[in-house]
Design an enzyme around this catalytic site. Structure first.
Site, short mmCIF file in Angstrom:
data_model
loop_
_atom_site.label_atom_id
_atom_site.label_comp_id
_atom_site.label_asym_id
_atom_site.label_seq_id
_atom_site.Cartn_x
_atom_site.Cartn_y
_atom_site.Cartn_z
N PHE A 181 0.81 -1.22 0.00
CA PHE A 181 0.00 0.00 0.00
C PHE A 181 0.84 1.27 0.00
O PHE A 181 0.37 2.33 -0.39
CB PHE A 181 -0.94 0.00 1.22
CG PHE A 181 -0.28 0.46 2.50
CD1 PHE A 181 -0.12 1.82 2.77
CD2 PHE A 181 0.25 -0.45 3.41
CE1 PHE A 181 0.52 2.25 3.92
CE2 PHE A 181 0.88 -0.02 4.57
CZ PHE A 181 1.02 1.34 4.81
N LYS A 239 -1.04 -7.16 -9.25
CA LYS A 239 -2.02 -7.28 -8.16
C LYS A 239 -1.61 -6.23 -7.13
O LYS A 239 -0.77 -6.46 -6.28
CB LYS A 239 -1.94 -8.69 -7.55
CG LYS A 239 -3.20 -9.19 -6.86
CD LYS A 239 -3.72 -8.32 -5.74
CE LYS A 239 -2.97 -8.42 -4.44
NZ LYS A 239 -3.39 -7.40 -3.43
N CYS A 295 9.36 2.15 3.38
CA CYS A 295 10.23 1.02 3.69
C CYS A 295 11.65 1.48 3.97
O CYS A 295 12.46 0.75 4.50
CB CYS A 295 10.24 0.05 2.53
SG CYS A 295 10.66 0.87 1.00
N GLU A 348 9.00 -3.94 13.27
CA GLU A 348 8.75 -2.87 12.30
C GLU A 348 7.42 -2.21 12.68
O GLU A 348 6.38 -2.87 12.70
CB GLU A 348 8.65 -3.44 10.88
CG GLU A 348 8.38 -2.34 9.86
CD GLU A 348 8.23 -2.83 8.42
OE1 GLU A 348 7.65 -3.90 8.21
OE2 GLU A 348 8.70 -2.12 7.52
P1 NAD Z 1 1.57 -6.56 3.08
O1 NAD Z 1 2.63 -7.58 3.15
O2 NAD Z 1 0.47 -6.60 4.06
O3 NAD Z 1 0.86 -6.61 1.64
C1 NAD Z 1 1.61 -6.62 0.43
C2 NAD Z 1 0.80 -7.34 -0.64
O4 NAD Z 1 0.56 -8.70 -0.22
C3 NAD Z 1 -0.56 -6.71 -0.91
O5 NAD Z 1 -0.80 -6.73 -2.30
C4 NAD Z 1 -1.53 -7.63 -0.15
O6 NAD Z 1 -2.80 -7.70 -0.78
C5 NAD Z 1 -0.84 -8.98 -0.19
N1 NAD Z 1 -1.12 -9.78 1.01
C6 NAD Z 1 -1.36 -9.31 2.26
N2 NAD Z 1 -1.56 -10.35 3.11
C7 NAD Z 1 -1.46 -11.48 2.38
C8 NAD Z 1 -1.56 -12.87 2.69
N3 NAD Z 1 -1.82 -13.29 3.92
N4 NAD Z 1 -1.37 -13.77 1.70
C9 NAD Z 1 -1.10 -13.36 0.46
N5 NAD Z 1 -1.00 -12.05 0.10
C10 NAD Z 1 -1.16 -11.12 1.05
O7 NAD Z 1 2.31 -5.14 3.11
P2 NAD Z 1 1.66 -3.70 3.18
O8 NAD Z 1 1.11 -3.50 4.55
O9 NAD Z 1 0.79 -3.45 2.01
O10 NAD Z 1 2.96 -2.80 2.98
C11 NAD Z 1 3.82 -2.43 4.02
C12 NAD Z 1 4.99 -3.38 4.15
O11 NAD Z 1 5.71 -3.40 2.92
C13 NAD Z 1 5.99 -2.94 5.19
O12 NAD Z 1 6.42 -4.09 5.88
C14 NAD Z 1 7.13 -2.34 4.38
O13 NAD Z 1 8.40 -2.37 4.99
C15 NAD Z 1 7.10 -3.20 3.17
N6 NAD Z 1 7.74 -2.57 2.04
C16 NAD Z 1 8.99 -3.00 1.70
C17 NAD Z 1 9.64 -2.41 0.64
C18 NAD Z 1 11.02 -2.86 0.25
O14 NAD Z 1 11.50 -2.38 -0.73
N7 NAD Z 1 11.65 -3.78 0.95
C19 NAD Z 1 9.03 -1.38 -0.08
C20 NAD Z 1 7.75 -0.97 0.29
C21 NAD Z 1 7.11 -1.58 1.36
#
Ligand code: NAD
Length: 497
Positions: free
Chosen positions: A149, A173, A281, A382
């Protein structure tokens, strides 16, 4: 009430999905739309369309692919304010920050416009008498991107411009929390001349993600999100025979040595700790102050926090917006409560902040903890919110030991005026992206983005040359054109002569 549909085969779906998710304006807490959630059957349709499109797109000339990317770059440039407004409305970040996100995404499109240079192979003449060898890189097929997000426009742009430039077709997605930017990108790609089916958007939750991971028609998956999901994506995707790169969560440290420019360090800590309400991130969440640095730094950070304007992202003058959802707001507040009970000193408490006229919004003011220790939950987890923890270290050695002991290793920064100390740090620190007097060291598009340890599963980072490498596979050709003097039958292992 807006309805956000899937985008498959060059157009928005005209039927409403059986399941949907709600989309909110984080500044008001009001529901603003519904996003369709894909079933495995919807994903099948998208994969079929992308597979059909791959037949011709993978053979489109480099010039044709490049021309479309240039046209797309122009459209994004022209419509960036519109994209930024959509980001602010669904994510909550302030408009200037949203514009910054679009600009960083644009850099990757510009990098992908140079694909003709990036996909060049190698050629060796006469590896044996009258035999030449050369290498080529070819696209993988249908590839998918699953994104978080916090950067709904930029993170997908780390992936699809390069994947498409390399000749793949793509299924995105996006996060269900702020899905509209993906559809705007799809519309602009279509206007830029991208053939139907080359870029598709399938919205949804775990059902859609699991369908992607299981689908035999998808060759590779790029993921960015939290660590537990990244690990799950990597393990499941690779078990199903896919190439996977999965970027996870972060806990970024900023070391301040006693000789640092404290004004610069204080500005940087505030920018990197509270920008985008800490939902980056690469946000700094642990400030490791060495020696007497904390005594000089903490008052300067507090002065700056007092001047920060927290308000709706779309309002003039707002510097920090709300958190993304009600649930996330409650989670971050829970961490602040926990920090207090575990004995950290809360020197700025953002929990009391009220934004007039926005009582339903998910606002939390900047929080600053001092005297945080490595055993505390607020240090280990985090938090992903506007919470900065000051950890006091006696020496450089103690600071580096702390950082290298963390399971996360996305970004890190050091502030010092000592070149030797900075050089030692860049060599010794076990983190993927390092800033020297730069708090958020996000690499330019022509370098690659990625962390180490639990911040990245897989072995390729995103964009830059590693992105091209991820979205292509190598082939080496050894060729001889018929010559009447060839050697005849010889069952020995081929040797070059
Ligand atoms: P998230 O892991 O909750 O979701 C990411 C994606 O996975 C979304 O599209 C979501 O629909 C899907 N998803 C969520 N739960 C799932 C499940 N149980 N099974 C399968 N798919 C699932 O992450 P978020 O809250 O959207 O984003 C924030 C996180 O992303 C933070 O931890 C941040 O550090 C990380 N992030 C990392 C980077 C990087 O470059 N390393 C960059 C941006 C964000």
């Amino acid at each position: 009430m807006a309805y956000i549909p899937h985008w498959i085969n060059g157009k928005a779906s005209d039927t409403k999905a059986e399941r949907h998710g709600d989309v909110f304006d984080p500044a008001t807490g009001l529901k603003t739309g519904e996003v369709g959630f894909a079933t495995p059957a919807v994903l099948d349709t998208a994969v079929a369309s992308a597979a059909k499109a791959f037949e011709s797109w993978s053979h489109a000339s480099l010039s044709k692919r490049t021309k479309i990317l240039f046209a797309y770059r122009e459209l994004v440039e022209r419509h960036k304010l519109e994209l930024a407004r959509v980001l602010t409305a669904e994510h909550g970040k302030v408009l200037s920050d949203a514009l910054g996100e679009v600009n960083r995404g644009l850099e990757v499109i510009e990098f992908a416009c140079g694909i003709a240079q990036l996909m060049k192979g190698e050629f060796s003449e006469n590896v044996s008498t009258d035999v030449d060898s050369y290498s080529i890189r070819q696209p993988l097929g249908v590839v998918a991107g699953i994104t978080p997000f916090n950067f709904p426009v930029m993170v997908p742009m780390w992936m699809y411009p390069i994947a498409l430039a390399c000749g793949n077709t793509f299924i995105l997605k996006p996060s269900e929390k702020d899905p509209s930017g993906a559809n705007l990108a799809a519309e602009m790609l279509e206007k830029a001349g991208l053939p139907p089916g080359v870029f598709n958007v399938v919205h949804g939750d775990k059902v859609a993600v699991d369908a992607i991971l299981a689908h035999p028609g998808i060759a590779a998956v790029s993921f960015v999100g939290s660590t537990p999901i990244a690990r799950y994506i990597y393990e499941t995707g690779t078990r199903n025979g896919k190439r996977v790169q999965a970027l996870g969560g972060a806990k970024n440290h900023m070391v301040v040595l006693p000789d640092a420019d404290m004004e610069l360090a204080a500005d940087s800590a505030v920018n990197a700790g509270y920008g985008s309400a800490g939902e980056r991130c690469m946000a700094i969440s642990a400030l490791v102050a060495v020696g007497d640095a904390a005594d000089r730094l903490v008052p300067k950070i507090r002065e700056r926090i007092a001047r920060l304007k927290v308000g709706p992202g779309a309002a003039d003058g707002s510097e920090m917006g709300p958190l993304v959802t009600k649930e996330h707001h409650a989670r971050v507040v829970g961490y602040v409560d926990k920090g207090v009970t575990e004995g950290a000193r809360l020197v700025e408490d953002g929990r009391t902040l009220r934004v007039p006229g926005h009582d339903g919004g998910y606002f939390l003011g900047p929080c600053l903890f001092d005297a945080v220790t490595p055993e505390m939950t607020i240090y280990k987890d985090e938090i992903f919110g506007p919470v900065l923890s000051v950890v006091r270290a006696k020496s450089y050695d103690e600071a580096i030991k702390l950082i290298n002991g963390s399971k996360y290793a996305n970004g890190v920064a050091i502030f010092t005026n000592d070149g030797g100390a900075a050089r030692k740090f860049q060599n010794e620190v076990e983190v993927g992206m390092v800033g020297i007097n730069v708090p958020i060291p996000v690499p330019m598009a022509y370098y690659s983005f990625g962390g180490w340890k639990s911040s990245l599963f897989g072995d390729t980072h995103m964009h830059g040359r590693e992105g091209v490498h991820f979205y292509t596979r190598g082939k080496v050709v050894t060729a001889r054109w018929p010559d009447p003097k060839h050697g005849g039958v010889n069952l020995g292992f081929p040797e070059m002569k």
